[in-house]
Design a protein around this motif. Sequence first.
Motif, PDB file in Angstrom:
ATOM      1  N   SER A  44       4.215   8.893  10.424  1.00 37.82           N
ATOM      2  CA  SER A  44       3.490   9.120   9.172  1.00 37.82           C
ATOM      3  C   SER A  44       2.416   8.055   9.011  1.00 37.82           C
ATOM      4  O   SER A  44       2.438   7.011   9.674  1.00 37.82           O
ATOM      5  CB  SER A  44       4.461   9.042   7.995  1.00 37.82           C
ATOM      6  OG  SER A  44       4.924   7.701   7.847  1.00 37.82           O
ATOM      7  N   ARG A  46       2.017   6.094   6.485  1.00 40.48           N
ATOM      8  CA  ARG A  46       2.683   4.878   6.013  1.00 40.48           C
ATOM      9  C   ARG A  46       3.445   4.182   7.136  1.00 40.48           C
ATOM     10  O   ARG A  46       3.422   2.966   7.263  1.00 40.48           O
ATOM     11  CB  ARG A  46       3.633   5.210   4.867  1.00 40.48           C
ATOM     12  CG  ARG A  46       3.305   4.428   3.639  1.00 40.48           C
ATOM     13  CD  ARG A  46       4.282   4.722   2.507  1.00 40.48           C
ATOM     14  NE  ARG A  46       3.505   5.100   1.351  1.00 40.48           N
ATOM     15  CZ  ARG A  46       3.571   6.254   0.743  1.00 40.48           C
ATOM     16  NH1 ARG A  46       4.421   7.167   1.132  1.00 40.48           N
ATOM     17  NH2 ARG A  46       2.805   6.501  -0.295  1.00 40.48           N
ATOM     18  N   GLN A  50       2.640   0.457   8.496  1.00 38.99           N
ATOM     19  CA  GLN A  50       3.634  -0.613   8.474  1.00 38.99           C
ATOM     20  C   GLN A  50       3.831  -1.205   9.865  1.00 38.99           C
ATOM     21  O   GLN A  50       3.918  -2.420  10.020  1.00 38.99           O
ATOM     22  CB  GLN A  50       4.968  -0.095   7.929  1.00 38.99           C
ATOM     23  CG  GLN A  50       4.936   0.138   6.436  1.00 38.99           C
ATOM     24  CD  GLN A  50       6.235   0.744   5.914  1.00 38.99           C
ATOM     25  OE1 GLN A  50       6.998   1.351   6.671  1.00 38.99           O
ATOM     26  NE2 GLN A  50       6.471   0.584   4.624  1.00 38.99           N
ATOM     27  N   ASN A  55      -3.808  -1.451   6.437  1.00 40.38           N
ATOM     28  CA  ASN A  55      -3.914  -0.619   5.251  1.00 40.38           C
ATOM     29  C   ASN A  55      -3.683   0.854   5.611  1.00 40.38           C
ATOM     30  O   ASN A  55      -4.275   1.363   6.570  1.00 40.38           O
ATOM     31  CB  ASN A  55      -5.309  -0.802   4.648  1.00 40.38           C
ATOM     32  CG  ASN A  55      -5.466  -0.161   3.306  1.00 40.38           C
ATOM     33  OD1 ASN A  55      -5.124   1.000   3.127  1.00 40.38           O
ATOM     34  ND2 ASN A  55      -6.005  -0.901   2.364  1.00 40.38           N
ATOM     35  N   PRO A  56      -2.841   1.555   4.853  1.00 40.29           N
ATOM     36  CA  PRO A  56      -2.606   2.984   5.133  1.00 40.29           C
ATOM     37  C   PRO A  56      -3.880   3.830   5.103  1.00 40.29           C
ATOM     38  O   PRO A  56      -3.967   4.832   5.821  1.00 40.29           O
ATOM     39  CB  PRO A  56      -1.646   3.419   4.025  1.00 40.29           C
ATOM     40  CG  PRO A  56      -0.980   2.163   3.574  1.00 40.29           C
ATOM     41  CD  PRO A  56      -1.997   1.070   3.772  1.00 40.29           C
TER      42      PRO A  56
END
Length: 136
Positions: A44, A46, A50, A55-56
């Motif tokens: 995903s 996110r 991570q 930054n997403p």
Amino acid sequence: MARPQALMIQIATGDPRPIGRQIVDAVRMKIATGELSAGDQLPSVRGLAQQLTINPNTVAKAYAELTTEGWLEARQGMGLYVAAPRQRLSDDERERRLDDAIGRFVNDVIPLGFAPDEVQARVEHEFRQLVPRKIA
């Protein structure tokens, strides 16, 4: 339900390319070399953000570009998957990009002073290392 394929890419802080471009280039290379196959699910937005500690929004933009270009496909409520192979660019565009890439390469390599035979041998070696399934 298929689990997302781990996307083992690294972001180089010293790389002149923006982080989003590094992600796009890495995913394209993994697909082109067969490391990622059609139907493989990607992490995903996110999850990859991570993993890379970025930054997403950067990941979302990279994924959007890859989707627009036809490398990835979004499945409603399920995530992003590697799209089935197809010719993503016209023949003329492929030729133009190849010419541009060769021009940049030659301009970078000539000042280094290597003999053309050595440069060709190194390029051939790299191709064999990166694309073993495509050449065989």
